[in-house]
Motif scaffolding. Structure first.
Motif, short mmCIF file in Angstrom:
data_model
loop_
_atom_site.label_atom_id
_atom_site.label_comp_id
_atom_site.label_asym_id
_atom_site.label_seq_id
_atom_site.Cartn_x
_atom_site.Cartn_y
_atom_site.Cartn_z
N ASP A 1 26.41 50.24 33.96
CA ASP A 1 25.93 49.30 32.88
C ASP A 1 26.94 49.62 31.87
N THR A 2 27.16 48.81 30.96
CA THR A 2 27.95 48.67 29.84
C THR A 2 27.64 49.72 28.73
N ARG B 1 26.88 42.58 31.82
CA ARG B 1 25.45 42.45 32.11
C ARG B 1 24.97 41.32 31.11
N ASP B 2 23.85 41.05 31.41
CA ASP B 2 23.04 40.11 30.63
C ASP B 2 21.78 40.89 30.01
N GLY C 1 20.16 43.36 32.29
CA GLY C 1 20.82 44.64 32.75
C GLY C 1 22.24 44.06 33.68
N PRO C 2 22.55 45.06 34.26
CA PRO C 2 24.12 44.72 35.06
C PRO C 2 23.87 43.47 35.97
N LEU C 3 24.97 42.92 36.09
CA LEU C 3 24.87 41.63 36.94
C LEU C 3 25.37 41.86 38.36
N ILE D 1 22.72 54.15 37.88
CA ILE D 1 21.69 53.06 37.29
C ILE D 1 20.56 53.94 36.83
N GLN E 1 15.69 51.81 30.43
CA GLN E 1 16.99 52.36 30.14
C GLN E 1 17.30 52.78 28.88
N LEU F 1 14.73 47.03 34.68
CA LEU F 1 15.24 46.04 35.64
C LEU F 1 14.03 45.21 36.25
N ARG G 1 16.34 41.55 40.22
CA ARG G 1 17.62 42.03 39.73
C ARG G 1 17.84 43.39 40.34
#
Length: 463
Positions: free
Chosen positions: A189-190, A212-213, A216-218, A236, A241, A248, A252
């Motif tokens: 993730d960022t 991500r949105d 979470g990560p795309l 992850i 988180q 998540l 997802r």
């Protein structure tokens, strides 16, 4: 003041730290030991530069840094004065409210139970057995307890796939060293646990942030990376988180697990907070059991001193390989802490403690919702931290806010510590578990709200 500057000259000559950073520390030390007191006047810039045999610019930078830390106030025409730390909220074990480290609350009603249980265990144990080298990865009894605990999250958890190790961080060191060679890539993730950043840097492993949105990560970003270069692993932290508090969704998780399965990318599932919610989504270890290294432990959810973690490897052979890496990096888990963890899992203390921590976290999150009702923030009712955006209109930057809160006795961490893409959002993480009581937590949150409301406090004198 001459005696103070004489003391500083000696310290400056002995230290390799730049003078402009050391002088604020000397001011803070002298405040702590009584050499300086709030409202003491310090020499002017030119006078101090001459006394310390430093150039004017260095002393000016030192005073500016000290002002940023809330140690000094300057008044045009009257000079520079020691401001000192503002009064802090009391907390057992420290002089301020610790809200930087993401630690759980400590339910007061459990203290006697933990004390009595620990005393009984130690009284009935052979001390020399506890002082010897242990079976690596835990004894059969330890691994059975670990398996019992992990089956709260997924059923595919045979004892021969499970290892007991000294803390989640140590487990991650071994996993990264096992799965990624120097120069290899781990995607994530960022925003991520700072420990994984430190581990990767130490081992020469590159971290690749995935777009991500809000969930979470795309998955499509993960797949795009897999098409161009196969990452060594996908890291992850899927439940509550750290730091964003996002859990998540099942959808997802399934999409990300599907990508990992199609491209055979190992998954490191850091589920440090996975047992806090009563009904969390299905673990990656259940969605992709042949690829997932599932990690959880007690230091993040019970207390940092209980450094016992459990790893469930994809199969027995990989568990054995990982055991070698763990032995090389950590030797073994402490028999004393493993004894406590095993007994507390077996006799139900761990389950009861988890429920008590969850209830206390619910109460603190409800307090945060009330105190910070005018400020949007992200949180999970079962978690013990929150993610507080710092909009530009507040007059603060996240890093300045975190620094100012420290001067008021409140610990908080800005987003820069968690960013993996070099582009941190303007936000801070606040841990609600540090204050000793619910009342102290509320007082600390009110101070945060007040600081956000009054950015001029950054430069206001203490009268």
């Amino acid at each position: 003041m001459a005696s103070i500057t004489h003391h500083w000259i000696k310290k400056l000559s002995e230290s390799r730290k730049p003078a402009y950073l050391l002088i604020p520390e000397l001011i803070e030390d002298d405040l702590a030991n009584g050499r300086l007191r709030p409202r003491d006047r310090l020499p002017g810039l030119r006078d101090l530069a001459e006394e310390l045999q430093l150039n004017y610019t260095t002393v000016a930078r030192a005073y500016a840094e000290a002002r940023k830390r809330g140690l000094l106030d300057s008044h045009a025409g009257s000079g520079t004065f020691v401001r000192g730390r503002t009064a802090t909220l009391p907390l057992a074990g420290g002089s301020s409210v610790e809200m930087t480290m993401n630690m759980p609350p400590e339910p007061a009603e459990f203290a006697s139970r933990l004390r009595e249980s620990s005393a009984r265990l130690m009284a009935s144990s052979d001390p020399y057995r506890l002082l010897r080298y242990q079976d690596f990865g835990g004894s059969s009894e330890d691994r059975a307890a670990a398996t019992q605990w992990l089956k709260r999250r997924f059923t595919d958890c045979d004892e021969d796939k499970v290892l007991v190790c000294p803390g989640i961080h140590g487990a991650l060191v071994a996993l990264v060293s096992q799965l990624a060679r120097p120069g290899g890539t781990i995607c994530l993730d960022t925003l991520a646990y700072p420990g994984i950043k430190a581990i990767a840097a130490q081992l020469g492993v590159r971290l690749q942030a995935l777009a991500r949105d809000d969930e979470g990560p795309l998955a499509h970003a993960f797949e795009a990376l897999c098409k161009t270069e196969k990452p060594s692993a996908f890291y992850i932290n899927p439940t509550i988180q750290n730091p964003s508090t996002v859990t998540l969704s099942s959808k997802r998780r399934e999409a990300l697990a599907d990508v990992a399965l199609r491209y055979s990318v190992p998954i490191i599932e850091d589920d440090a907070y996975g047992l806090l919610p009563e009904a969390p989504p299905e673990a990656f270890a259940a969605l992709a059991p042949d690829l997932t290294y599932y990690v959880t432990g007690f230091s993040k959810t019970f207390g940092a001193g209980l450094r016992v973690a459990y790893i469930r490897a994809p199969n027995t052979r990989r568990a054995q390989h990982l055991a070698g890496a763990l032995r090389a990096t950590t030797v073994m888990a402490s028999p004393f802490t493993v004894l406590l963890a095993t007994q507390w899992v077996i006799d139900g203390t761990a389950s009861d403690m988890l429920a008590a921590i969850r209830a206390e976290s619910n109460a603190r999150q409800a307090t945060a919702s009330r105190v910070l009702s005018d400020r949007p923030f992200d949180a999970d009712r079962d978690g013990f931290h929150l993610w507080l955006p710092v909009p530009r209109e507040t007059g603060w930057q996240a890093s300045e806010l975190a620094m100012q809160l420290r001067t008021r006795g409140i610990g908080a961490v800005s987003a820069a510590a968690f960013a993996t893409d070099g582009n941190p959002p303007e936000a801070v993480r606040v841990c609600l578990g540090g204050p000793k009581t619910l009342g102290e937590c509320e007082d600390a949150l009110r101070m945060i709200a007040d600081t956000l409301e009054h950015p001029h406090h950054l430069h206001s004198p203490v009268m």
